[in-house]
Design a protein around this motif. Structure first.
Motif, PDB file in Angstrom:
ATOM      1  N   LEU A  88       0.947  -1.064   0.258  1.00 52.29           N
ATOM      2  CA  LEU A  88      -0.240   0.092  -0.026  1.00 52.29           C
ATOM      3  C   LEU A  88       0.665   0.976   0.186  1.00 52.29           C
ATOM      4  CD1 LEU A  88      -2.950   1.556   0.447  1.00 52.29           C
ATOM      5  CD2 LEU A  88      -2.558   1.278   2.372  1.00 52.29           C
ATOM      6  N   LEU A  89       2.321   1.662   0.808  1.00 52.13           N
ATOM      7  CA  LEU A  89       2.733   2.588   0.816  1.00 52.13           C
ATOM      8  C   LEU A  89       3.182   3.163  -0.604  1.00 52.13           C
ATOM      9  CD1 LEU A  89       4.649   2.461   4.006  1.00 52.13           C
ATOM     10  CD2 LEU A  89       2.967   3.862   3.568  1.00 52.13           C
ATOM     11  N   ALA A  90       3.818   1.426  -1.060  1.00 46.06           N
ATOM     12  CA  ALA A  90       4.613   1.622  -1.812  1.00 46.06           C
ATOM     13  C   ALA A  90       3.770   2.420  -3.667  1.00 46.06           C
ATOM     14  CB  ALA A  90       4.481   0.424  -2.722  1.00 46.06           C
ATOM     15  N   SER A  91       1.896   1.783  -3.381  1.00 49.28           N
ATOM     16  CA  SER A  91       1.134   2.312  -3.942  1.00 49.28           C
ATOM     17  C   SER A  91       0.863   3.491  -4.520  1.00 49.28           C
ATOM     18  CB  SER A  91      -0.081   1.626  -4.404  1.00 49.28           C
ATOM     19  OG  SER A  91       0.110   0.080  -4.727  1.00 49.28           O
ATOM     20  N   VAL A  92       0.783   3.990  -2.997  1.00 48.67           N
ATOM     21  CA  VAL A  92       0.365   5.147  -2.751  1.00 48.67           C
ATOM     22  C   VAL A  92       1.356   6.454  -3.462  1.00 48.67           C
ATOM     23  CG1 VAL A  92       0.644   7.519  -1.137  1.00 48.67           C
ATOM     24  CG2 VAL A  92      -0.836   5.335  -1.376  1.00 48.67           C
ATOM     25  N   LEU A  93       3.036   5.821  -2.507  1.00 46.90           N
ATOM     26  CA  LEU A  93       4.552   6.923  -3.627  1.00 46.90           C
ATOM     27  C   LEU A  93       4.413   6.397  -5.303  1.00 46.90           C
ATOM     28  CD1 LEU A  93       6.958   7.985  -2.640  1.00 46.90           C
ATOM     29  CD2 LEU A  93       7.992   5.260  -2.911  1.00 46.90           C
ATOM     30  N   ALA A  94       3.778   5.246  -5.816  1.00 48.78           N
ATOM     31  CA  ALA A  94       3.736   5.436  -7.276  1.00 48.78           C
ATOM     32  C   ALA A  94       2.835   6.618  -7.326  1.00 48.78           C
ATOM     33  CB  ALA A  94       3.827   3.666  -7.514  1.00 48.78           C
ATOM     34  N   LEU A  95       1.640   6.789  -7.090  1.00 46.73           N
ATOM     35  CA  LEU A  95       0.024   7.553  -7.501  1.00 46.73           C
ATOM     36  C   LEU A  95       1.332   8.761  -7.054  1.00 46.73           C
ATOM     37  CD1 LEU A  95      -2.945   5.476  -5.845  1.00 46.73           C
ATOM     38  CD2 LEU A  95      -1.812   6.008  -8.504  1.00 46.73           C
ATOM     39  N   SER A  96       1.564   9.365  -6.814  1.00 47.15           N
ATOM     40  CA  SER A  96       2.223  10.138  -6.206  1.00 47.15           C
ATOM     41  C   SER A  96       3.255  11.447  -7.487  1.00 47.15           C
ATOM     42  CB  SER A  96       2.626  10.642  -4.856  1.00 47.15           C
ATOM     43  OG  SER A  96       3.328  11.655  -4.115  1.00 47.15           O
ATOM     44  N   LEU A  97       4.275   9.951  -7.941  1.00 45.94           N
ATOM     45  CA  LEU A  97       4.944  10.038  -8.799  1.00 45.94           C
ATOM     46  C   LEU A  97       4.182  10.399  -9.928  1.00 45.94           C
ATOM     47  CD1 LEU A  97       8.213   8.548  -7.033  1.00 45.94           C
ATOM     48  CD2 LEU A  97       7.649  10.393  -7.562  1.00 45.94           C
ATOM     49  N   LEU A  98       3.273   9.972 -10.283  1.00 46.65           N
ATOM     50  CA  LEU A  98       2.440   9.477 -11.517  1.00 46.65           C
ATOM     51  C   LEU A  98       1.691  10.719 -11.475  1.00 46.65           C
ATOM     52  CD1 LEU A  98       1.415   5.964 -11.666  1.00 46.65           C
ATOM     53  CD2 LEU A  98       2.934   7.174 -12.863  1.00 46.65           C
ATOM     54  N   SER A  99       1.421  11.641 -10.231  1.00 44.11           N
ATOM     55  CA  SER A  99       0.450  12.477 -10.163  1.00 44.11           C
ATOM     56  C   SER A  99       1.585  13.737 -10.727  1.00 44.11           C
ATOM     57  CB  SER A  99       0.247  12.514  -8.815  1.00 44.11           C
ATOM     58  OG  SER A  99       0.339  13.156  -8.085  1.00 44.11           O
TER      59      SER A  99
END
Length: 218
Positions: A88-99
């Motif tokens: 979950l932490l990695a997913s939030v980090l990935a979504l933040s970077l993609l945005s």
């Protein structure tokens, strides 16, 4: 009278690479070994995750009566859902970077610089930029300064910190409200070992792949 047969003589210049030939930019075997070990460690770690339906079971949520109970729930849930929480932490980090495409681009460039200019660059191939040859110490110093500038003096650092804080808030909120009484906590040890081996395997693969190149430069 026939002339004596001539013996084939190999020219010493045949084994000398021409000036136009360029050496490979990275140490290909070490880079492939790193990718294979990293992929194997990630697959092994994800195989230990808990079912997501169990994580999101609405019947298992209840408000804690005190901060002590909330902290106890967070500790037990983290031991049980460890892999899911890190995913979950990695997913939030990935979504933040993609945005934030610019931050993602800068971070990928920084990572590529470390991989291709230092860790997996052949030790017998000096770094030449703009007609100047850089030693390994100079390359390491430039990369360290560049990393500090990118993390602390650009938007990359704020994006990473904000994403991690949001992810930790979600994990803590779930851990505090998820009642752990229905969890088989006796089985948590294999999951912990599996995830720790996932992290350790990824770190060891990076260290093992980069060790020969780094040792050759010392």
């Amino acid at each position: 009278m026939s002339s004596p047969p001539t013996l084939p003589i190999s020219s010493p210049q045949a084994n000398i690479p021409s000036a136009g030939q360029s050496q490979p930019p990275i140490a290909t075997p070490a880079f492939r070994f790193f990718l294979s070990r990293l992929s194997e460690s990630v697959r092994q770690g994800f195989s230990q995750r808990r079912p997501w339906l169990e994580l999101l079971d609405r019947t298992s949520f209840a408000r804690p009566d005190s901060l002590t109970e909330a902290a106890s729930r967070v500790r037990k849930n983290f031991s049980y859902f460890r892999v899911n929480y890190f995913t979950l932490l990695a997913s939030v980090l990935a979504l933040s970077l993609l945005s934030h495409p610019f931050s993602l681009f800068v971070l990928l460039c920084l990572l590529a610089s470390w991989l291709f200019l230092y860790f997996f660059r052949p030790s017998d191939s000096p770094l030449v930029l703009f007609g100047r040859t850089f030693t390994d110490r100079e390359t390491l110093g430039v990369l360290v300064v560049l990393t500090v500038v990118v993390i602390f003096l650009t938007s990359v650092g704020s994006v990473l910190i904000s994403a991690l804080m949001v992810g930790l808030a979600i994990v803590c909120a779930h851990g505090a409200f998820r009642v752990p009484e229905d969890l088989f906590l006796d089985d948590q040890e294999p999951a912990n070992v599996g995830f720790l081996s996932f992290l350790g395997g990824a770190a060891s693969s990076a260290a093992a792949a980069a060790a020969p190149a780094v040792a050759a430069r010392v």
